[in-house]
Design an enzyme around this catalytic site. Structure first.
Site, mmCIF file in Angstrom:
data_model
loop_
_atom_site.group_PDB
_atom_site.id
_atom_site.type_symbol
_atom_site.label_atom_id
_atom_site.label_comp_id
_atom_site.label_asym_id
_atom_site.label_seq_id
_atom_site.Cartn_x
_atom_site.Cartn_y
_atom_site.Cartn_z
ATOM 1 N N GLY A 11 0.820 -1.217 0.000
ATOM 2 C CA GLY A 11 0.000 0.000 0.000
ATOM 3 C C GLY A 11 0.846 1.255 0.000
ATOM 4 C CG HIS A 12 4.289 1.936 -2.715
ATOM 5 N ND1 HIS A 12 3.824 0.859 -3.413
ATOM 6 C CD2 HIS A 12 4.669 2.847 -3.641
ATOM 7 C CE1 HIS A 12 3.918 1.099 -4.703
ATOM 8 N NE2 HIS A 12 4.436 2.301 -4.872
ATOM 9 C CG LEU A 15 -2.641 9.626 4.618
ATOM 10 C CD1 LEU A 15 -1.989 10.889 4.067
ATOM 11 C CD2 LEU A 15 -3.981 9.974 5.277
ATOM 12 N N GLY A 17 0.994 4.400 3.668
ATOM 13 C CA GLY A 17 2.080 3.675 3.001
ATOM 14 C C GLY A 17 3.080 4.609 2.330
ATOM 15 C CB SER A 108 -8.471 2.283 12.061
ATOM 16 O OG SER A 108 -9.481 3.137 12.529
ATOM 17 C CB SER A 109 -8.431 5.083 16.823
ATOM 18 O OG SER A 109 -9.017 5.992 15.923
ATOM 19 C CB CYS A 110 -12.900 3.031 13.994
ATOM 20 S SG CYS A 110 -12.370 1.974 12.674
ATOM 21 C CE1 TYR A 137 -10.501 0.370 7.228
ATOM 22 C CE2 TYR A 137 -10.842 1.343 9.386
ATOM 23 C CZ TYR A 137 -10.025 1.077 8.313
ATOM 24 O OH TYR A 137 -8.720 1.498 8.329
ATOM 25 C CE LYS A 141 -7.600 -1.774 8.423
ATOM 26 N NZ LYS A 141 -6.352 -2.125 7.721
ATOM 27 N N PRO A 164 -3.270 3.336 14.412
ATOM 28 C CG PRO A 164 -2.635 3.796 12.210
ATOM 29 C CD PRO A 164 -3.218 2.735 13.081
ATOM 30 C CG ASN A 166 -9.729 10.076 12.816
ATOM 31 O OD1 ASN A 166 -9.811 9.061 13.501
ATOM 32 N ND2 ASN A 166 -10.782 10.695 12.318
ATOM 33 C CD1 TRP A 203 -21.337 17.479 5.650
ATOM 34 C CD2 TRP A 203 -20.365 15.457 5.723
ATOM 35 N NE1 TRP A 203 -21.139 17.061 4.353
ATOM 36 C CE2 TRP A 203 -20.556 15.830 4.367
ATOM 37 C CE3 TRP A 203 -19.775 14.225 5.996
ATOM 38 C CZ2 TRP A 203 -20.166 15.007 3.311
ATOM 39 C CZ3 TRP A 203 -19.377 13.397 4.964
ATOM 40 C CH2 TRP A 203 -19.578 13.792 3.619
ATOM 41 C CG ASP A 280 -22.486 14.447 15.291
ATOM 42 O OD1 ASP A 280 -21.965 15.217 14.458
ATOM 43 O OD2 ASP A 280 -23.184 14.825 16.245
#
Ligand code: GDP
Length: 329
Positions: A11-12, A15, A17, A108-110, A137, A141, A164, A166, A203, A280
């Site tokens: 994935g280089h 963002l 990678g 991801s933090s989600c 998603y 993960k 990571p 966001n 939003w 939100d």
């Protein structure tokens, strides 16, 4: 990792990678294995196996993923769960088949429960229900983390998962339907500025809090983890706990404050119009970063500075987008 080790950055072009690739090249790693999506489709198991057999990577940083903002996640959950499960399953298993020495899986933090206490500690994984807008998603993960953990337990591999917060930085995407909040607001602010508008649409209610990490800081953290001495690295792979490390800046702000900061960096002032009919998402997701801090790493880039660097790198692209919109209107 030695300077001549064979390192695959999956994935280089993305963002995360692309920042990892830049970080490795800056530090003198000379044997990077890089494949564009067109050259190697990571959802194709046969192609991934063939690539590992031919290229024999020793270290892998798995930054390839299908990612997107709140709207994209909410409207295409099937794509998010399928593509991410395929990519990570193929790459993680190929790492095992190919005897890769260390692998870092980016999440991801989600992954943390929607209403978990803040800041989010690694041990909160799987302690409660997830936020619905990005559950598909997040579950992919979480499955990736479980795969790292399971392969370590069953086969003695050394796979680590980094979560990571966001991310933002050079090379981000600015399409309003698919992007995350920071690049979206940067584009909207520039559009408003160039058009001399007095308002800008944001939003949701503006009250959710988010933590942001500059992509070059993430890259620095990933390389730091991959280069830890054996005893420290192996200490993270205790089989009783998920092999997980949060990577964040340690501070968050509201979406309203973010919008105001972006306007300041762009040297523009206008009224913010909140649209509460938009989602939100989770109220807050601030990572506890004490584990990575104890390992000797800390985020360096202040948010205002990172926004400025991102804006400088994207300015020509953004202006072209805004101008092309004007001519089609
Ligand atoms: P999230 O962190 O997974 O929720 O993803 P996003 O980065 O897409 O959104 C973060 C927050 O920013 C949510 O509360 C959004 O409603 C809010 N937001 C405000 N304006 C925008 C916008 O123009 N685009 C996006 N993607 N989010 C926005």
């Amino acid at each position: 990792m030695e300077k001549n080790s064979r390192i695959f950055v999956a994935g280089h072009g993305g963002l995360a990678g692309s920042a990892i690739r830049r970080g490795l090249q800056r530090r003198g790693y000379e044997n990077l294995l890089l494949r564009t999506h067109a050259e190697l489709d990571l959802t194709d198991q046969g192609a991934v196996r063939g690539f590992f057999e031919n290229e024999k990577p020793e270290y892998v940083l798995l930054a390839a993923a299908k990612v997107g903002g709140i709207l994209a996640n909410d409207t295409s959950p099937a794509d998010f769960i399928r593509e991410n499960l395929e990519i990570q399953t193929n790459v993680i298993d190929a790492c095992y088949q190919g005897g890769v020495k260390r692998m870092l899986f980016l999440g991801s933090s989600c992954i943390y429960p929607k209403l978990a206490p803040q800041p989010l500690k690694e041990e909160y994984l799987l302690t409660g229900p997830l936020e619905s807008t990005n559950r598909a998603y997040a579950l992919a993960k979480i499955a990736g983390i479980e795969m790292c953990w399971s392969y370590n337990r069953q086969f003695g591999t050394k796979y680590l998962a980094a979560m990571p917060t966001n991310l933002y930085g050079p090379g981000d995407r600015f399409d309003l339907q698919g992007s995350h909040v920071l690049p979206a607001l940067m584009r909207k602010a520039l559009e408003a500025k160039l058009a001399g508008q007095r308002t800008m649409e944001v939003w949701g209610t503006g009250t959710p809090r988010r933590e942001f990490l500059f992509s070059d800081d993430l890259a620095d953290a990933c390389i730091h983890l991959m280069c830890l001495p054996d005893d420290v690295y192996d200490g993270l792979l205790n089989y009783d706990d998920a092999p997980l490390v949060n990577i964040g800046s340690g501070t968050d702000l509201t979406i309203r404050e973010l919008a105001e900061l972006i306007l300041r960096v762009l040297d523009f002032d206008c009224e913010l119009r909140f649209d509460p009919s938009r989602l939100d998402g989770t109220p807050r997701k601030l990572l506890d970063v004490s584990r990575i801090n104890r390992l000797g790493w800390k985020a360096r880039t202040e948010l205002a500075e990172g926004i400025r660097l991102t804006y400088d790198s994207a300015r020509a692209e953004l202006e072209a987008i805004v101008n092309s919109q004007k001519t089609t209107q």
